[in-house]
Design an enzyme around this catalytic site. Structure first.
Site, PDB file in Angstrom:
ATOM      1  N   CYS A 408       0.844  -1.211   0.000  1.00 31.75           N
ATOM      2  CA  CYS A 408       0.000   0.000   0.000  1.00 31.75           C
ATOM      3  C   CYS A 408       0.878   1.260   0.000  1.00 31.75           C
ATOM      4  O   CYS A 408       1.453   1.603  -1.034  1.00 31.75           O
ATOM      5  CB  CYS A 408      -0.949  -0.026   1.195  1.00 31.75           C
ATOM      6  SG  CYS A 408      -2.312   1.143   1.057  1.00 31.75           S
ATOM      7  N   HIS A 532      -3.535  -5.306   0.058  1.00 34.80           N
ATOM      8  CA  HIS A 532      -3.056  -5.820   1.346  1.00 34.80           C
ATOM      9  C   HIS A 532      -3.107  -7.345   1.327  1.00 34.80           C
ATOM     10  O   HIS A 532      -4.104  -7.940   1.756  1.00 34.80           O
ATOM     11  CB  HIS A 532      -3.915  -5.282   2.492  1.00 34.80           C
ATOM     12  CG  HIS A 532      -3.708  -3.838   2.787  1.00 34.80           C
ATOM     13  ND1 HIS A 532      -2.844  -3.389   3.763  1.00 34.80           N
ATOM     14  CD2 HIS A 532      -4.241  -2.722   2.218  1.00 34.80           C
ATOM     15  CE1 HIS A 532      -2.861  -2.066   3.792  1.00 34.80           C
ATOM     16  NE2 HIS A 532      -3.700  -1.636   2.869  1.00 34.80           N
ATOM     17  N   GLU A 534      -1.783  -9.442   3.231  1.00 36.86           N
ATOM     18  CA  GLU A 534      -1.784 -10.053   4.567  1.00 36.86           C
ATOM     19  C   GLU A 534      -3.183 -10.461   5.018  1.00 36.86           C
ATOM     20  O   GLU A 534      -3.338 -11.386   5.836  1.00 36.86           O
ATOM     21  CB  GLU A 534      -1.164  -9.110   5.597  1.00 36.86           C
ATOM     22  CG  GLU A 534      -1.940  -7.852   5.916  1.00 36.86           C
ATOM     23  CD  GLU A 534      -1.612  -6.672   5.027  1.00 36.86           C
ATOM     24  OE1 GLU A 534      -1.866  -5.520   5.433  1.00 36.86           O
ATOM     25  OE2 GLU A 534      -1.100  -6.897   3.912  1.00 36.86           O
TER      26      GLU A 534
END
Length: 607
Positions: A408, A532, A534
């Site tokens: 990001c 993102h 994750e």
């Protein structure tokens, strides 16, 4: 269709006692019995959602597939149970009151006085019952058990309406469909003698249970958190004073890792009790290899030996929960690569040249930590503070060939750094930091509405189309779906210049105009992404960009790519060279944002 079963998890004495890991452990145990489970997290704060929170308030803001910005506990539930939750799985006081007020404005209450009881409490009960039946698995099978975690501590004024709602709820759904599990702290007495271990004190738990019962909820299970194992005498005392049987007192002491918690709960008869209490019709006794994959994984994680040093260059490093999902994704990748994560948090501001003048000790310490690392991750964030430090980290990684993953804001920092130092655009910046900069490399998106911050970003799961690259190899496909949370994007007017100089944009959105992935092909691993990754990392399926970072950091990436990105089934305990196989176990994993060791939270402060 069988009736829905509900398990309410409450907490007493102090917050951060481990309700989340225990709620997730209930779910893991039940899933191991073949029962589909869903989860609801209740946060008593008045905010509508977590989207406008500072990371220092409650940790990271977790983003769901549908774009919901929620408490990070929902991320733990998704990872633990491998389910996909929705924005309505996170209930806040703000959401409930907003709904009731909107109904009142429409005239739904037919002119009656709108009150906490019954209108607010009814709205809470209706919300829980509605969300509990929403499928959360890929096959859309309806859940049989809903685990509800009530945030905060019993007695908090913010949570009173929820406690009252569940007091009524237990009669609404009938006793055989509702179970209350109360998590309480059993502290050790303090002593002036250094080597004195102290004794466990049950009075705080007694008081907590008394208060809960006074509010109309009687705990069916009392889960006692303690620093050291609690003996049978203490367990009997809690049983006698808290009006439960000895088998209903479950003791959970500090463990080497969170992966042992569901095993400890199962060993103390949780399956048998829930089976009888909620009439789940689970065949008993369980087979000898029940939860064996879990036992294997817990043992495997405990035996990881070779360390990999990763530096996280962030803006919110004072609270490690600010990067909870990033940390978990790194751990997942390390488990796959058979190495132990040694994560160092570096405050981005300390890498900036001004800090060398203002605070030279912090400056040199930060750079020393960065130089010691095997790999670097530059995660997301908002605002001006620390931006130049992130840019410095990107430049150092690019020039020293150090493996780096930017996420990001990390991608935006990498683009600005490349523009300044390779293209020679010294005035390059983001309009978030300097709206009047000479070269606007990062600009706000057309759909961004600066007048209203809540829910106005580009949120949720979206498609990205990949060109042939190391990222496409790691994902093993050309079209991926990842979750997003950003207001700014790379200015498409500079793409041609950047690519001509060596920063290649290998991932774009459906329109082809929004840049999603950028790499430097001449670098061993210099990957930056706008999304993102994750958020979708799972213990058995680590996020490809994170796995690539870890493999590059231990010198294994070339070997992995040359073998078609396949992981060997051999369960090795160590990886020593680029010629070895990477190992992964087909195991199941559960996790929690806060692991308590020696009486202290390891991963930051749990609310």
């Amino acid at each position: 269709m069988p009736e829905m079963k509900y398990i309410l998890v409450t907490g007493g004495v102090i917050s951060g006692v481990g309700k989340g890991v225990i709620a997730s452990s209930f779910g893991t145990i039940l899933k191991s019995c073949g029962i589909d489970v869903t989860s609801i997290k209740i946060d008593p704060y008045i905010n509508i959602d977590a989207g406008t929170f500072s990371p220092y308030e409650h940790g990271e803001v977790y983003v769901l597939d549908d774009g919901g910005e929620v408490d990070l506990d929902l991320g733990n539930y998704e990872r633990f149970l491998d389910i996909t939750l929705h924005r309505d799985n996170n209930i806040t006081t703000g959401k409930i009151y907003q709904q009731v007020i909107e109904r009142e404005r429409r005239g739904d209450y037919l002119g009656k006085t709108v009150q906490v009881i019954p209108h607010i409490t009814d709205a809470i009960q209706e919300w829980v019952q509605r969300v509990a039946h929403i499928p959360v698995t890929p096959d859309n099978s309806p859940p049989r058990v809903c685990i509800v975690e009530l945030g905060g501590t019993i007695g908090d004024i913010e949570g009173m309406s929820f406690v009252e709602a569940f007091r009524q709820f237990q009669f609404r759904v009938k006793r055989e469909n509702f179970c209350c599990a109360h998590v309480s702290l059993v502290p050790m007495t303090l002593s002036l003698q250094p080597k004195s271990t102290g004794e466990p004190k049950t009075k705080p738990t007694q008081s907590s249970v008394r208060e809960l019962r006074g509010l109309g909820l009687s705990p069916d299970l009392i889960l006692c958190r303690s620093e050291k194992p609690i003996n049978h005498t203490v367990k009997e005392k809690i049983s006698n004073f808290c009006h439960v049987g000895p088998e209903q007192v479950i003791c959970i002491h500090d463990l080497t890792s969170v992966y042992h918690v569901p095993l400890l709960m199962e060993a103390q008869g949780v399956v048998q009790y829930l089976n009888e209490r909620l009439q789940l019709n689970i065949s008993m006794p369980r087979p000898g290899r029940f939860m064996q994959k879990w036992r294997n994984l817990a043992k495997r994680v405990d035996n990881l030996r070779r360390e990999v040093n990763i530096a996280l260059v962030g803006k919110y490093t004072k609270l490690e929960d600010s990067y909870a999902s990033v940390t978990k994704a790194l751990q997942h990748a390390c488990i796959a690569a058979s190495c132990k994560l040694n994560l160092t948090y570096i405050e981005a501001v300390y890498l900036e040249k001004q800090t060398k003048i203002d605070d030279p000790v912090s400056y040199h310490k930060a750079w020393q930590d960065l130089c010691k690392s095997d790999g670097v991750i530059v995660p997301g964030g908002f605002g001006q503070r620390g931006m130049e430090g992130k840019i410095e980290a990107c430049q150092w990684c690019r020039e020293t060939q150090k493996p780096m993953l930017g996420i990001c804001l990390g991608l935006q920092a990498a683009v600005i750094e490349f523009s300044r130092n390779v293209l020679g655009l010294k005035g390059a910046n983001t309009t978030e930091v300097d709206p009047q900069c000479d070269d606007k490399l990062v600009i706000d998106m057309p759909e961004h509405h600066p007048g209203n911050l809540g829910g106005t970003m580009r949120l949720g799961k979206r498609k990205t189309f990949l060109e042939p690259s190391i990222v496409a190899q790691l994902y093993k496909k050309n079209t991926i779906e990842e979750r997003h949370r950003h207001r700014y994007e790379v200015n498409p007017e500079y793409i041609e210049q950047l690519e001509a100089a060596g920063l290649r944009f290998v991932g774009k959105d459906e329109s082809g105009a929004r840049m999603e992935v950028a790499v430097v092909d001449s670098h061993p691993y210099y990957v930056t992404v706008q999304f993102h990754p994750e958020y979708l990392s799972r213990p058995l399926s680590p996020s490809p960009p994170f796995l690539g970072l870890i493999l590059a950091s231990i010198g294994k990436l070339k070997s992995y790519l040359s073998k078609g990105c396949r992981l060997s089934p051999r369960n090795q305990s160590d990886v020593s060279s680029d010629e070895d196989d990477i190992s992964v176990s087909s195991l199941s994993l559960i996790e929690e944002k806060t692991v308590i060791e020696n009486g202290k939270p390891v991963n930051g402060v749990h609310k």
